[in-house]
Design a protein around this motif. Sequence first.
Motif, PDB file in Angstrom:
ATOM      1  N   THR A  20      37.335  29.002  44.310  1.00 37.62           N
ATOM      2  CA  THR A  20      37.621  30.437  44.209  1.00 37.62           C
ATOM      3  C   THR A  20      36.492  31.167  43.489  1.00 37.62           C
ATOM      4  O   THR A  20      35.868  32.080  44.035  1.00 37.62           O
ATOM      5  CB  THR A  20      38.952  30.683  43.467  1.00 37.62           C
ATOM      6  N   VAL A  21      36.214  30.755  42.247  1.00 36.35           N
ATOM      7  CA  VAL A  21      35.201  31.435  41.434  1.00 36.35           C
ATOM      8  C   VAL A  21      33.817  31.310  42.058  1.00 36.35           C
ATOM      9  O   VAL A  21      33.114  32.307  42.271  1.00 36.35           O
ATOM     10  CB  VAL A  21      35.203  30.887  39.995  1.00 36.35           C
ATOM     11  N   GLY A  22      33.405  30.076  42.367  1.00 34.80           N
ATOM     12  CA  GLY A  22      32.082  29.864  42.952  1.00 34.80           C
ATOM     13  C   GLY A  22      31.882  30.589  44.275  1.00 34.80           C
ATOM     14  O   GLY A  22      30.884  31.285  44.476  1.00 34.80           O
ATOM     15  N   PRO A  23      32.825  30.472  45.224  1.00 36.23           N
ATOM     16  CA  PRO A  23      32.659  31.182  46.493  1.00 36.23           C
ATOM     17  C   PRO A  23      32.600  32.696  46.343  1.00 36.23           C
ATOM     18  O   PRO A  23      31.856  33.358  47.077  1.00 36.23           O
ATOM     19  CB  PRO A  23      33.898  30.744  47.286  1.00 36.23           C
ATOM     20  N   MET A  24      33.362  33.269  45.411  1.00 38.06           N
ATOM     21  CA  MET A  24      33.276  34.710  45.203  1.00 38.06           C
ATOM     22  C   MET A  24      31.893  35.084  44.685  1.00 38.06           C
ATOM     23  O   MET A  24      31.286  36.072  45.125  1.00 38.06           O
ATOM     24  CB  MET A  24      34.353  35.197  44.228  1.00 38.06           C
ATOM     25  N   ARG A  25      31.365  34.285  43.754  1.00 33.54           N
ATOM     26  CA  ARG A  25      30.011  34.541  43.243  1.00 33.54           C
ATOM     27  C   ARG A  25      28.983  34.400  44.363  1.00 33.54           C
ATOM     28  O   ARG A  25      28.019  35.169  44.436  1.00 33.54           O
ATOM     29  CB  ARG A  25      29.692  33.574  42.104  1.00 33.54           C
ATOM     30  N   ALA A  26      29.173  33.407  45.223  1.00 34.86           N
ATOM     31  CA  ALA A  26      28.239  33.219  46.340  1.00 34.86           C
ATOM     32  C   ALA A  26      28.256  34.429  47.267  1.00 34.86           C
ATOM     33  O   ALA A  26      27.199  34.910  47.706  1.00 34.86           O
ATOM     34  CB  ALA A  26      28.598  31.951  47.111  1.00 34.86           C
ATOM     35  N   GLY A  27      29.442  34.947  47.581  1.00 36.71           N
ATOM     36  CA  GLY A  27      29.534  36.115  48.445  1.00 36.71           C
ATOM     37  C   GLY A  27      28.838  37.325  47.856  1.00 36.71           C
ATOM     38  O   GLY A  27      28.102  38.047  48.551  1.00 36.71           O
ATOM     39  N   ALA A  28      29.059  37.550  46.550  1.00 41.94           N
ATOM     40  CA  ALA A  28      28.427  38.688  45.889  1.00 41.94           C
ATOM     41  C   ALA A  28      26.909  38.525  45.838  1.00 41.94           C
ATOM     42  O   ALA A  28      26.157  39.497  46.008  1.00 41.94           O
ATOM     43  CB  ALA A  28      28.990  38.845  44.477  1.00 41.94           C
ATOM     44  N   ASP A  29      26.445  37.285  45.635  1.00 43.59           N
ATOM     45  CA  ASP A  29      25.010  37.040  45.596  1.00 43.59           C
ATOM     46  C   ASP A  29      24.376  37.288  46.969  1.00 43.59           C
ATOM     47  O   ASP A  29      23.277  37.835  47.078  1.00 43.59           O
ATOM     48  CB  ASP A  29      24.744  35.598  45.147  1.00 43.59           C
ATOM     49  N   PHE A  30      25.090  36.901  48.029  1.00 45.99           N
ATOM     50  CA  PHE A  30      24.587  37.123  49.383  1.00 45.99           C
ATOM     51  C   PHE A  30      24.470  38.620  49.670  1.00 45.99           C
ATOM     52  O   PHE A  30      23.488  39.075  50.284  1.00 45.99           O
ATOM     53  CB  PHE A  30      25.505  36.458  50.400  1.00 45.99           C
ATOM     54  N   VAL A  31      25.442  39.395  49.235  1.00 47.57           N
ATOM     55  CA  VAL A  31      25.378  40.853  49.406  1.00 47.57           C
ATOM     56  C   VAL A  31      24.136  41.416  48.728  1.00 47.57           C
ATOM     57  O   VAL A  31      23.416  42.247  49.298  1.00 47.57           O
ATOM     58  CB  VAL A  31      26.653  41.519  48.843  1.00 47.57           C
ATOM     59  N   ASP A  32      23.874  40.963  47.503  1.00 45.08           N
ATOM     60  CA  ASP A  32      22.689  41.436  46.781  1.00 45.08           C
ATOM     61  C   ASP A  32      21.410  41.073  47.527  1.00 45.08           C
ATOM     62  O   ASP A  32      20.466  41.868  47.608  1.00 45.08           O
ATOM     63  CB  ASP A  32      22.646  40.835  45.368  1.00 45.08           C
ATOM     64  N   GLU A  33      21.388  39.865  48.082  1.00 42.94           N
ATOM     65  CA  GLU A  33      20.196  39.423  48.807  1.00 42.94           C
ATOM     66  C   GLU A  33      19.975  40.252  50.069  1.00 42.94           C
ATOM     67  O   GLU A  33      18.848  40.641  50.386  1.00 42.94           O
ATOM     68  CB  GLU A  33      20.324  37.945  49.178  1.00 42.94           C
ATOM     69  N   VAL A  34      21.053  40.524  50.777  1.00 42.66           N
ATOM     70  CA  VAL A  34      20.949  41.335  51.999  1.00 42.66           C
ATOM     71  C   VAL A  34      20.454  42.742  51.657  1.00 42.66           C
ATOM     72  O   VAL A  34      19.581  43.302  52.334  1.00 42.66           O
ATOM     73  CB  VAL A  34      22.307  41.395  52.723  1.00 42.66           C
ATOM     74  N   ALA A  35      20.996  43.307  50.589  1.00 43.77           N
ATOM     75  CA  ALA A  35      20.572  44.643  50.174  1.00 43.77           C
ATOM     76  C   ALA A  35      19.091  44.660  49.816  1.00 43.77           C
ATOM     77  O   ALA A  35      18.370  45.630  50.102  1.00 43.77           O
ATOM     78  CB  ALA A  35      21.413  45.122  48.998  1.00 43.77           C
TER      79      ALA A  35
END
Length: 459
Positions: A20-35
């Motif tokens: 739960t915690v790790g995957p949510m962090r991964a999703g948020a990190d991917f958003v930052d990378e895309v931006a």
Amino acid sequence: MTISVFELFSVGIGPSSSHTVGPMRAGADFVDEVAATGRGEVRAVQVDLYGSLAATGRGHGTFTAVLLGLEGERPESVDPDYVAKRGAEIEVTRKVRFGGAFEVPLCTELIVVHPLTVLPRHTNGIRFRAEFADGAPHEAVYYSVGGGFVERESGPATVNALAGTAGVPHDFDTAAGLLELCDRTALTVPQLMLQNEIALHGGPTDQAERAVREGLVHIWSVMSACIERGLHAEGMLPGGLGVPRRAPGLYRKLVDSGDADAMDWLNVAAMAVNEENACGGRIVTAPTNGAAGIVPAVLYYALQFHPRLAEERDRTVCDYLLTAAAIAVLYKKRASISGAEVGCQGEVGSACSMAAGALAQILGATPAQVENAAEIGIEHNLGLTCDPIGGLVQIPCIERNAIASVKAVNAARIALHGDGTHRVSLDQAIETMRQTGADMLSKYKETSLGGLAVNVPEC
């Protein structure tokens, strides 16, 4: 590799640090990378889960966690009550507010699962794919490696903003190295860890030390608040197993009877935390969510049954958490804290070891006695499998935290009766845990394909 105490004890939500915690962090990190690419609007996104994440992701809340991460939510700040509500909305609309900015449709299924496919680096793999308006794709693979730690296929990803990047004055990779440092510097384990953490926060300065101590006290405030919520929240745990919350009833019995039995209070505190975790509540990884009840329960016990420690609460809290973190560093560096990688011995076993050594420290142990307590704590959890029924962090996880909390106290007591000398070292026990995890069949490592998960009907 330098690991901060605030990476090991990070605030998040239940029910799982790795799922739960790790995957949510991964999703948020991917958003930052895309931006950061500057490519503009995203018109579609796809998520693929692999291995253990795919096998038990539904019961562990992985689907919702990943999708909310893509909306820019982070586990340390998201409202736990919002998670389930928003997850249900996404299930219906099949759209996410990518980065919180604009609605983007999900490709094909809500999330594509590959339970029998394990990516090379770790069994908890996530692949994100975004498609820009011009049709060009952007893809990244992440691994949730336990305890909320996230790594990218191309290297480590940033996990916790409180962790610094500077070197530390007392780096160690083994328990023997830690003891040698304590002997050479005449520092206790928490004093040594405090100097390291101050360096990670830009020290040595009074301001950096104050920030570290305040941060540790805050971690305890979240832990203790979780205990209090769990002691009073009634009802059934989610997921369909029909498991009732038991901590409130036990707590009332203890209060009404005036029972001062320490083991009962240990049990109720640990169960309160893990019932909150099972409900997706606010939690502190310690070092994981599945084992999050042990470290706080033992500290709760110490403050309740040792008045001297309660009188110096903040100092006790800091010394306890710093010592527990020092022990966790060894597991993180030398083996694993991921149930999907080494079984529950890596979660409950390491947490029991951490709590045992930390309790010994605040009760006046020498560094050698701390190491002995930690070794006893893990030695009697070796081989522990991870086989949650229905993929839910409920059975056997909740009771297992209570049992391990009692083991931790006993381990500390045994070590304090000795002089620190013992036949099996903590390093040897950790290496044994690593080897045992490597030999363990994958069905016993957080897949719900073996053990209790297949021998106990879900209904």
